[in-house]
Write a protein that holds these residues in place. Structure first.
Motif, short mmCIF file in Angstrom:
data_model
loop_
_atom_site.label_atom_id
_atom_site.label_comp_id
_atom_site.label_asym_id
_atom_site.label_seq_id
_atom_site.Cartn_x
_atom_site.Cartn_y
_atom_site.Cartn_z
N GLN A 254 20.00 -14.73 0.16
CA GLN A 254 21.40 -14.51 0.48
C GLN A 254 21.77 -13.04 0.34
O GLN A 254 21.49 -12.40 -0.66
N LYS A 255 22.34 -12.49 1.38
CA LYS A 255 22.70 -11.08 1.42
C LYS A 255 24.12 -10.88 0.91
O LYS A 255 25.03 -11.59 1.31
N GLU A 256 24.26 -9.90 0.03
CA GLU A 256 25.60 -9.62 -0.50
C GLU A 256 26.39 -8.86 0.55
O GLU A 256 25.89 -7.91 1.17
N VAL A 257 27.62 -9.27 0.80
CA VAL A 257 28.45 -8.62 1.79
C VAL A 257 29.09 -7.39 1.17
O VAL A 257 29.87 -7.48 0.22
N GLU A 258 28.73 -6.24 1.71
CA GLU A 258 29.25 -4.98 1.18
C GLU A 258 30.60 -4.63 1.80
O GLU A 258 31.02 -5.22 2.80
N GLU A 259 31.24 -3.66 1.22
CA GLU A 259 32.51 -3.16 1.78
C GLU A 259 32.24 -2.55 3.15
O GLU A 259 31.17 -2.00 3.41
N HIS A 260 33.22 -2.63 4.04
CA HIS A 260 33.11 -2.12 5.41
C HIS A 260 31.98 -2.81 6.17
O HIS A 260 31.22 -2.18 6.91
N SER A 261 31.83 -4.11 5.99
CA SER A 261 30.81 -4.87 6.71
C SER A 261 31.35 -5.38 8.05
O SER A 261 32.57 -5.57 8.22
N ILE A 262 30.42 -5.60 8.97
CA ILE A 262 30.75 -6.13 10.30
C ILE A 262 29.83 -7.31 10.58
O ILE A 262 28.62 -7.23 10.36
N LEU A 263 30.41 -8.40 11.05
CA LEU A 263 29.60 -9.54 11.48
C LEU A 263 29.04 -9.24 12.86
O LEU A 263 29.79 -9.08 13.82
N HIS A 264 27.72 -9.11 12.96
CA HIS A 264 27.05 -8.80 14.22
C HIS A 264 26.55 -10.10 14.84
O HIS A 264 25.61 -10.73 14.32
N LEU A 265 27.17 -10.52 15.92
CA LEU A 265 26.74 -11.72 16.65
C LEU A 265 25.98 -11.28 17.90
O LEU A 265 26.58 -10.83 18.88
N SER B 223 26.44 -23.03 13.87
CA SER B 223 26.25 -21.89 12.95
C SER B 223 27.16 -20.73 13.30
O SER B 223 27.67 -20.04 12.41
N LEU B 224 27.40 -20.49 14.58
CA LEU B 224 28.30 -19.41 14.99
C LEU B 224 29.72 -19.68 14.52
O LEU B 224 30.40 -18.78 13.98
N ARG B 225 30.18 -20.91 14.70
CA ARG B 225 31.54 -21.27 14.27
C ARG B 225 31.68 -21.12 12.75
O ARG B 225 32.68 -20.60 12.26
N SER B 226 30.67 -21.58 12.03
CA SER B 226 30.71 -21.50 10.56
C SER B 226 30.76 -20.05 10.09
O SER B 226 31.53 -19.69 9.19
N ALA B 227 29.92 -19.19 10.71
CA ALA B 227 29.87 -17.78 10.33
C ALA B 227 31.21 -17.09 10.60
O ALA B 227 31.69 -16.28 9.78
N GLU C 94 34.20 7.64 6.84
CA GLU C 94 34.02 9.07 7.03
C GLU C 94 32.69 9.52 6.43
O GLU C 94 32.09 8.84 5.61
N GLY C 95 32.23 10.71 6.85
CA GLY C 95 31.01 11.28 6.29
C GLY C 95 29.76 10.59 6.80
O GLY C 95 29.70 10.10 7.92
N GLU C 96 28.74 10.53 5.94
CA GLU C 96 27.44 9.99 6.31
C GLU C 96 27.35 8.47 6.21
O GLU C 96 26.40 7.86 6.67
N GLU C 97 28.33 7.88 5.56
CA GLU C 97 28.30 6.42 5.37
C GLU C 97 28.34 5.70 6.71
O GLU C 97 29.00 6.13 7.66
N LYS C 98 27.63 4.56 6.80
CA LYS C 98 27.60 3.76 8.02
C LYS C 98 28.08 2.34 7.73
O LYS C 98 27.99 1.88 6.59
N PRO C 99 28.58 1.65 8.75
CA PRO C 99 28.98 0.26 8.53
C PRO C 99 27.76 -0.59 8.16
O PRO C 99 26.64 -0.31 8.58
N SER C 100 27.98 -1.62 7.38
CA SER C 100 26.91 -2.56 7.03
C SER C 100 27.07 -3.79 7.92
O SER C 100 28.18 -4.30 8.10
N PHE C 101 25.96 -4.24 8.49
CA PHE C 101 26.01 -5.39 9.39
C PHE C 101 25.43 -6.64 8.72
O PHE C 101 24.41 -6.57 8.03
N VAL C 102 26.10 -7.76 8.93
CA VAL C 102 25.57 -9.06 8.51
C VAL C 102 25.48 -9.93 9.75
O VAL C 102 26.22 -9.73 10.72
N ASP C 103 24.56 -10.90 9.75
CA ASP C 103 24.48 -11.81 10.89
C ASP C 103 24.96 -13.21 10.49
O ASP C 103 25.34 -13.44 9.34
N GLU C 104 24.91 -14.13 11.44
CA GLU C 104 25.46 -15.47 11.19
C GLU C 104 24.70 -16.20 10.09
O GLU C 104 25.29 -16.98 9.33
N ASN C 105 23.40 -15.95 9.95
CA ASN C 105 22.62 -16.62 8.92
C ASN C 105 23.04 -16.22 7.52
O ASN C 105 23.07 -17.04 6.60
#
Length: 587
Positions: A44-55, A87-91, A283-294
């Protein structure tokens, strides 16, 4: 004698090749499954701040992940796993509530699904946006159904040299009659319903006027509903959307797409990270964190600790048909009985995505659903198609939902008996029959039917049609005359069926779950999907055998394999059928 040895050696060679192919495929399957099981051990992946659900919308959408889907995903040579609507609906639901998830990134990449399934996914995304979060979408080549989904996005991004295939709807009917005539095969048909068009490809070289009328009616109805939905998301009028379809969008450029309002930004895929970064306020070097439906579906399971349950049962595919992933009426009935005996389950949502199939299998399923309904509410949610036998198993539910674009109805029955007598003559075969009674060798592939036999078959079909009308009349609380006006094998859309009373309400699976909870008078409950997962070895063997047959079929018949495949389906039909045409694709 020469012909005999020719056939004998051909059969031996076929058996040896089939065995070799099956062994090779089985070894490949075992290797694929092993690597999949190792790679799919999901932490299980921990959801970080500024995360985006990538479908990543790629591959074919199924209703729910079964043993078969897991196996196919394991064998995917390009690491593309088919997605499930479940799974898509649940995510998306989890993402809506998670404070760390900023929005959803829809990456469109050769995605295939039915129009009603696409609408179900759209509704989940619209519900997500009610939380104040955003949806971005990106695609290179965007098909019409993909655009239908993507149109809910706040920002639609396309490759600077990409294309959108917005074109209107069509349905192409493949007709086999002339081909069968050439090879010496004819078909004897008994049916009830002037609109029951499943038999037409075997009898005629063009479709009937009744069939043309019903196809025109339902594709126009679906197209209007699609345009209304896109208008509500993009603000492009229905009239303008029709004009855009007639202009031939494949020939236009992204600049013209922007002018028409179909897209918002033309950008290469590499530029999406920067766009999403700005959207997240990073801002800066930080990038968004991506999570998927799983990642998110695994999180949803942590909250399912409640005592009361609403079960979701799936009826997907042909009823007792030839497809590997269809519905076994025997297995389905066992599953219903387990649900009925489970005291923690207070209501059932029956999700149907089926063109029908065996009339006898459908009646068995109807009976078990009727027994279940006496103890617990049963609410039907129709997917892309719940027609003929698919409608038969729905008609006695406590309440029925369908999408406006669902294909349903088709209250009619038929029976097919192939006659390969002429083909037998062409290859030098003849038959002699010794029998004890008049109908001892009825039906027979080697000859046509007598008038008496035709009468017997038609009576059987008539009796089952009368039962179909009666079941619908009782289930929908309508007179048999009212049902007969809607029957004759005619296919209706969900919108049309709602107006006529064949269904109760327009809605998706979420609305069906909510209705089931009200009928069961429960507020605090958990939704449990009841999936009949077969053993790994059983699934492996089934697919190894089927793949070997398909490989041999394609090797022997080449481009004509699709014709052979359809003939095989027709040959294996047992008894009277309740089903819509063999290939009911609208695109």
């Amino acid at each position: 004698m020469k012909q005999f040895f020719k056939f004998m050696f051909a059969s031996m060679l076929g058996t040896i090749i089939a065995g070799g192919v099956a062994l090779f495929l089985l070894i490949s399957v075992l290797i694929g499954v092993s690597s999949y099981l190792i790679s799919s051990t999901h932490t299980q992946k921990e959801v970080e701040e500024h995360s985006i659900l990538h479908l990543h919308l790629k591959g074919e959408l199924c209703e729910v992940e079964t043993s078969e889907e897991q196996l196919l995903n394991a064998l995917s040579y390009d690491n593309v796993h088919n997605l499930s609507l479940s799974s898509l609906r649940s995510a998306i639901k989890v993402a809506k509530e998670d404070k760390h998830i900023e929005g959803i990134f829809l990456e469109i990449d050769d995605f295939s699904c039915g129009i009603s399934s696409a609408r179900e996914l759209r509704e989940s995304l619209i519900d997500f946006k009610k939380s104040g979060k955003w949806v971005f979408s990106y695609g290179d080549y965007i098909s019409q159904t993909e655009y239908y989904i993507a149109s809910v996005a706040d920002t639609i991004v396309i490759n600077p040299y990409g294309r959108i295939h917005w074109k209107g709807l069509s349905r192409q009917v493949m007709l086999y009659h002339s081909l069968m005539e050439k090879v010496g095969i004819s078909v004897e048909v008994a049916k009830v319903g002037s609109y029951k068009s499943a038999v037409e490809p075997f009898l005629y070289d063009k479709i009937s006027e009744e069939n043309r009328t019903q196809i025109t009616s339902y594709i126009q109805s679906i197209w209007k509903d699609m345009m209304k939905d896109v208008f509500s998301s993009r603000g492009i009028s229905v009239e303008r959307l029709n004009e855009l379809a007639d202009e031939g969008q494949l020939s236009l450029s992204p600049i013209e797409y922007k002018k028409s309002g179909l897209v918002d930004v033309a950008l290469y895929k590499s530029g999406m990270d920067s766009l999403l970064k700005v959207k997240c306020g990073i801002e800066g070097e930080e990038k968004p964190s991506f999570v998927d439906e799983n990642d998110l579906v695994s999180m949803e399971g942590n909250h399912n600790k409640k005592e009361k349950k609403i079960a979701i049962l799936y009826a997907v595919g042909e009823i007792d048909g030839t497809d590997a992933d269809g519905i076994s009426s025997k297995d389905f009935c066992k599953q219903i009985q387990k649900v009925k005996e489970d005291k923690s389950i207070c209501a059932v949502v029956l999700r149907i995505n089926s063109p029908g199939g065996s009339a006898y299998g459908a009646e068995q399923m109807w009976h078990e659903i009727e027994c279940l309904k006496r103890e617990k509410p049963v609410v039907v949610s129709m997917g892309d198609c719940a027609a003929s036998g698919g409608y038969y198993i729905a008609c006695n539910a406590s309440y029925i939902f369908a999408q406006p674009t669902t294909l349903t109805g088709s209250i009619g029955v038929f029976a097919l008996v192939p006659n390969a007598g002429e083909l037998a003559k062409k290859v030098g075969l003849s038959f002699e029959v010794v029998k004890t009674n008049e109908f001892a060798n009825f039906p027979s592939l080697a000859r046509g039917m007598s008038e008496k036999e035709k009468g017997l078959l038609q009576k059987s079909v008539n009796d089952i049609y009368s039962l179909f009308i009666h079941r619908c009349s009782e289930g929908r609380n309508m007179t048999e005359k009212e049902i007969e006006l809607l029957a004759e094998g005619r296919v209706w859309t969900g919108s049309q069926a709602c107006k006529s009373g064949l269904i109760d309400e327009i809605g998706g699976i979420d609305q069906a779950i909510e209705k089931a909870s009200k009928l069961a008078n429960v507020e605090d409950y958990v939704v449990e999907e009841c999936i009949d997962k077969k053993g790994l070895w059983k699934t492996l063997m089934k697919y190894a055998t089927l793949d070997a047959k398909m490989y041999l079929g394609k090797w022997v018949f080449g481009e004509d394999f699709s014709y052979y495949s359809t003939m095989e389906k027709m040959k294996k039909l047992r008894g009277v059928q309740m089903r819509v045409p063999y290939e009911l694709n609208v695109n």
